[in-house]
Scaffold this motif. Structure first.
Motif, PDB file in Angstrom:
ATOM      1  N   GLN A 319       0.851  -1.200   0.000  1.00  0.00           N
ATOM      2  CA  GLN A 319       0.000   0.000   0.000  1.00  0.00           C
ATOM      3  C   GLN A 319       0.882   1.244   0.000  1.00  0.00           C
ATOM      4  OE1 GLN A 319      -2.562   0.841   3.426  1.00  0.00           O
ATOM      5  NE2 GLN A 319      -4.124   1.626   2.021  1.00  0.00           N
ATOM      6  N   ARG A 337      -1.177 -11.360   2.588  1.00  0.00           N
ATOM      7  CA  ARG A 337      -2.476 -11.818   2.083  1.00  0.00           C
ATOM      8  C   ARG A 337      -2.470 -13.338   2.020  1.00  0.00           C
ATOM      9  NH1 ARG A 337      -3.613  -7.800   3.588  1.00  0.00           N
ATOM     10  NH2 ARG A 337      -4.406  -5.940   2.581  1.00  0.00           N
ATOM     11  N   GLN A 477      -5.978   4.238  12.285  1.00  0.00           N
ATOM     12  CA  GLN A 477      -7.062   4.673  11.398  1.00  0.00           C
ATOM     13  C   GLN A 477      -8.385   4.885  12.128  1.00  0.00           C
ATOM     14  OE1 GLN A 477      -8.558   1.477   8.765  1.00  0.00           O
ATOM     15  NE2 GLN A 477      -6.558   0.577   9.082  1.00  0.00           N
ATOM     16  N   GLU A 513      -9.364   8.240   3.828  1.00  0.00           N
ATOM     17  CA  GLU A 513     -10.284   7.780   2.787  1.00  0.00           C
ATOM     18  C   GLU A 513     -10.889   8.939   2.002  1.00  0.00           C
ATOM     19  OE1 GLU A 513     -13.169   5.034   4.280  1.00  0.00           O
ATOM     20  OE2 GLU A 513     -11.653   3.570   4.855  1.00  0.00           O
ATOM     21  N   TYR A 532      -7.173   4.525   1.446  1.00  0.00           N
ATOM     22  CA  TYR A 532      -7.860   4.225   0.186  1.00  0.00           C
ATOM     23  C   TYR A 532      -7.960   5.440  -0.732  1.00  0.00           C
ATOM     24  CZ  TYR A 532      -9.341  -0.136   2.453  1.00  0.00           C
ATOM     25  OH  TYR A 532      -9.375  -1.351   3.076  1.00  0.00           O
TER      26      TYR A 532
HETATM   27  P1  C2E Z   1      -2.033  -2.323  10.066  1.00  0.00           P
HETATM   28  O1  C2E Z   1      -0.569  -2.531  10.169  1.00  0.00           O
HETATM   29  O2  C2E Z   1      -2.631  -1.226  10.867  1.00  0.00           O
HETATM   30  O3  C2E Z   1      -2.351  -2.190   8.539  1.00  0.00           O
HETATM   31  C1  C2E Z   1      -3.264  -1.301   8.018  1.00  0.00           C
HETATM   32  C2  C2E Z   1      -4.544  -1.988   7.722  1.00  0.00           C
HETATM   33  O4  C2E Z   1      -5.481  -1.027   7.336  1.00  0.00           O
HETATM   34  C3  C2E Z   1      -4.427  -2.931   6.545  1.00  0.00           C
HETATM   35  O5  C2E Z   1      -5.338  -3.986   6.751  1.00  0.00           O
HETATM   36  C4  C2E Z   1      -4.899  -2.068   5.370  1.00  0.00           C
HETATM   37  O6  C2E Z   1      -5.402  -2.809   4.305  1.00  0.00           O
HETATM   38  C5  C2E Z   1      -5.976  -1.278   6.056  1.00  0.00           C
HETATM   39  N1  C2E Z   1      -6.187   0.001   5.432  1.00  0.00           N
HETATM   40  C6  C2E Z   1      -5.272   0.803   4.847  1.00  0.00           C
HETATM   41  N2  C2E Z   1      -5.854   1.932   4.403  1.00  0.00           N
HETATM   42  C7  C2E Z   1      -7.153   1.871   4.741  1.00  0.00           C
HETATM   43  C8  C2E Z   1      -8.270   2.743   4.573  1.00  0.00           C
HETATM   44  O7  C2E Z   1      -8.186   3.830   4.022  1.00  0.00           O
HETATM   45  N3  C2E Z   1      -9.451   2.329   5.084  1.00  0.00           N
HETATM   46  C9  C2E Z   1      -9.583   1.150   5.708  1.00  0.00           C
HETATM   47  N4  C2E Z   1     -10.788   0.805   6.165  1.00  0.00           N
HETATM   48  N5  C2E Z   1      -8.570   0.290   5.881  1.00  0.00           N
HETATM   49  C10 C2E Z   1      -7.366   0.641   5.394  1.00  0.00           C
HETATM   50  P2  C2E Z   1      -4.919  -5.450   6.565  1.00  0.00           P
HETATM   51  O8  C2E Z   1      -4.027  -5.620   5.401  1.00  0.00           O
HETATM   52  O9  C2E Z   1      -6.183  -6.237   6.627  1.00  0.00           O
HETATM   53  O10 C2E Z   1      -4.040  -5.736   7.836  1.00  0.00           O
HETATM   54  C11 C2E Z   1      -4.581  -5.767   9.083  1.00  0.00           C
HETATM   55  C12 C2E Z   1      -3.516  -5.871  10.129  1.00  0.00           C
HETATM   56  O11 C2E Z   1      -2.850  -7.124  10.072  1.00  0.00           O
HETATM   57  C13 C2E Z   1      -2.420  -4.859   9.949  1.00  0.00           C
HETATM   58  O12 C2E Z   1      -2.829  -3.658  10.502  1.00  0.00           O
HETATM   59  C14 C2E Z   1      -1.275  -5.477  10.693  1.00  0.00           C
HETATM   60  O13 C2E Z   1      -1.395  -5.248  12.076  1.00  0.00           O
HETATM   61  C15 C2E Z   1      -1.503  -6.943  10.432  1.00  0.00           C
HETATM   62  N6  C2E Z   1      -0.634  -7.364   9.338  1.00  0.00           N
HETATM   63  C16 C2E Z   1      -0.822  -7.267   8.003  1.00  0.00           C
HETATM   64  N7  C2E Z   1       0.220  -7.781   7.342  1.00  0.00           N
HETATM   65  C17 C2E Z   1       1.104  -8.186   8.275  1.00  0.00           C
HETATM   66  C18 C2E Z   1       2.400  -8.817   8.219  1.00  0.00           C
HETATM   67  O14 C2E Z   1       2.973  -9.048   7.161  1.00  0.00           O
HETATM   68  N8  C2E Z   1       3.006  -9.103   9.427  1.00  0.00           N
HETATM   69  C19 C2E Z   1       2.412  -8.807  10.613  1.00  0.00           C
HETATM   70  N9  C2E Z   1       3.087  -9.112  11.751  1.00  0.00           N
HETATM   71  N10 C2E Z   1       1.213  -8.230  10.690  1.00  0.00           N
HETATM   72  C20 C2E Z   1       0.563  -7.925   9.540  1.00  0.00           C
END
Ligand code: C2E
Ligand code: CA
Ligand code: CA
Length: 575
Positions: A319, A337, A477, A513, A532
């Protein structure tokens, strides 16, 4: 069951009647045997010792005496020495024999009574905690076994609530006050439970730092009130040697209703309830079937993660992050993912938080680091040089060899340290802060930057923040989404931005957003953003397409300024 247990166990009334009948029949049988084998002069009369000894063992010395007398009389004055000649025995013969029968009956009875008492003592010993003298886990399991059939017959009057208490800072208490502290706290809690007004719980010590209380006659509607009463009875501050000490205790509740039929399962449910209370940081939690199902499905999902990593079901998405003032792109955040063969896309929120409680997170992070390094190296080869942020947990950082693994990957893929940023959530950093700082310093020496993720959602941010070698605060967020309307959110965001400025580090807002979010954040002085409005997380290929076509999105204020400068120039152009 061995013979000893069988003979010494407690018999029910019908069983005792049956045994008496069998023994009397045996006495009659031996009498018939003696008669038909020719009379008392042959050895068969000694068979009478068998029912006498059994009666003594089973019914104690009284039983032995009764069967001995019956046997003595059965082979007594009317039994001839020889049935063929009908020669009768002398009185002294049968009296002397009866005396022997009585001696055997009494001895068998007395030895069995002593053994029975001894076994009873051993059993009691095995069912008591040696220090508190409270009944232990085994005793509780037996008690549950006892109440289950009764409860099934009469559900209303016999519903039970099992409340378990666990002391979760036992290690800290022991190291501060010595080993006796837990025993003393447990004793105090047990006494308080016994003295609870309007309740007579049975109290058990089921583990060193765990108590259980069984409350009879609890209806489903009473459960919450009773749990609250238990919390009041078992306060967090306990007395130890005239000191008041803090006890981090959690309570778990299990209502033993019609669905429960296995004591082991009830104990397991109690453990689940305690673990849930601990996880959710609540004082008490009552077990429900749904919790158990969700735990089972989580465990299955966790098992799938390991397989999924092997089967190549995980990929990384990226992102974009931009500088808010001019909308210029400066880097990406790598997000994992998972395309599950049956469940489809599984969100990281469904497996990362649980993986963080186990060593599974290390396997995930190892995959993520290698995958991202490889990608960065490919992009660099095609002329795209950007900074990539990787999410890691505090557990990763403290893992021996984590820094080394990271350095080796940087070397293997020829990626400079300053191209990598690690995002760490504040919640996972609180424990062992000094060790974390030492490890982070190693990483920052290699030019790797560190940022605090989800800032504002943790518990004790400010007291340790200044210790960490960080260069960016990522504002969560949940606060950004409601800007500028939500006053509370805007106070938190502006405070976080000011804090970052005072610390001399940058701030980034996640989840932008709308243009309104962006405009407000820029006014507050936030440096960077992601969300987004710019782009959703993209696969590596889609990211390249986005990167090549991206037109900077600016806050309204800078757009207006740009437009007005453009207008001014045209107006000022000499005709
Ligand atoms: P995070 O690190 O806070 O990542 C941001 C999350 O917010 C991501 O969800 C992203 O897709 C989402 N996001 C970004 N911009 C927006 C927006 O404008 N609106 C909304 N509603 N959501 C947005 P994602 O990818 O589902 O990841 C969720 C959480 O999972 C992440 O929160 C992080 O804590 C964890 N995560 C994701 N990938 C990894 C990884 O490779 N390793 C680890 N340890 N944790 C991960
Ligand atoms: Ca993140
Ligand atoms: Ca976040």
């Amino acid at each position: 069951m061995n013979l000893g247990n069988y003979l010494f166990r407690k018999y029910t009334q019908p069983q005792r009647l049956l045994l008496v009948t069998v023994l009397m029949t045996a006495v009659a049988g031996v009498t018939a045997l003696v008669w038909y084998t020719g009379g008392i002069k042959y050895v068969y009369s000694h068979s009478m010792y068998i029912p006498i000894a059994i009666a003594g063992i089973v019914f104690g010395y009284k039983g032995g005496v009764i069967i001995a007398l019956a046997g003595g009389l059965a082979l007594g004055p009317w039994m001839p020495i020889n049935t063929a000649t009908m020669e009768m025995q002398d009185t002294i013969n049968w009296v002397y024999r009866t005396f022997y029968f009585l001696a055997v009956g009494v001895l068998a009875g007395l030895s069995s009574d002593t053994s029975r008492r001894y076994i009873q003592r051993l059993k009691q010993f095995a069912r008591r905690d040696p220090v508190s003298k409270l009944p232990n886990r085994k005793a509780l399991l037996e008690r549950l076994e006892e109440i289950l059939p009764r409860r099934n017959q009469d559900l209303d009057s016999c519903c039970y609530l099992l409340v378990t208490l666990s002391i979760d800072n036992g290690m800290a208490l022991r190291s501060a006050f010595g080993f006796s502290v837990i025993d003393s706290i447990i004793d105090g809690y047990a006494r308080q439970l016994h003295e609870m007004p309007n309740h007579q719980p049975e109290v058990f010590r089921i583990h060193g730092g765990q108590l259980a209380a069984l409350f009879p006659g609890t209806k489903p509607d009473d459960v919450d009130v009773l749990m609250q009463a238990c919390l009041k009875t078992l306060p967090e501050n306990a007395n130890f040697q005239s000191l008041s000490v803090y006890v981090n205790r959690h309570l778990g509740g299990v209502l033993i209703d019609n669905h429960e039929n296995d004591p082991q399962a009830i104990m397991q449910h109690a453990e689940i309830a305690i673990a849930r209370a601990n996880d959710k940081m609540t004082d008490a939690f009552v077990y429900t079937q749904e919790v158990s199902e969700s735990i089972a499905s989580q465990l299955a999902l966790m098992a799938d993660v390991t397989d999924g990593l092997k089967r190549g079901e995980f990929t990384m998405h990226y992102q974009p992050k931009v500088a808010l003032a001019d909308g210029k792109f400066y880097g990406v955040e790598a997000l994992i993912r998972w395309q599950h063969p049956v469940r489809g896309w599984v969100s990281p929120d469904e497996f990362i938080p649980n993986a963080e409680h186990s060593t599974l997170i290390l396997k995930i992070s190892e995959f993520v680091l290698r995958e991202v390094m490889q990608q960065v190296s490919k992009w660099r080869a095609s002329g795209i040089d950007l900074q990539v942020a990787i999410n890691v947990s505090g557990h990763d950082i403290l893992q021996p060899g984590f820094a080394q693994m990271l350095f080796e990957l940087l070397k293997e893929f020829d990626v400079p340290g300053e191209r990598i940023e690690l995002e760490i959530t504040e919640g996972t950093l609180i424990e062992d802060i000094d060790e974390v700082v030492a490890e982070l310093l190693k990483l920052t020496e290699a030019q790797i930057t560190v940022s605090i993720d989800d800032f504002g959602t943790g518990y004790s941010s400010l007291q340790y923040l200044y210790k960490l070698p960080i260069s960016l605060l990522k504002i969560d967020q949940v606060f950004v989404r409601y800007l500028p309307e939500d006053k509370g959110a805007s106070y938190i965001v502006s405070a976080a931005i000011v804090l970052a400025q005072k610390m001399g580090i940058k701030s980034l807002a996640e989840g932008i957003e709308t243009q309104a979010n962006l405009d407000y954040l820029q006014q507050l002085g936030c440096d960077y953003g992601q969300g987004y409005l710019y782009s959703k997380p993209l696969s590596a290929d889609n990211f390249i397409a986005w990167y090549q076509n991206y037109q900077p999105i600016c806050p309204k204020a800078s757009q207006l300024a740009k437009e007005s400068t453009a207008n001014d120039t045209s107006m000022g152009r000499p005709l």
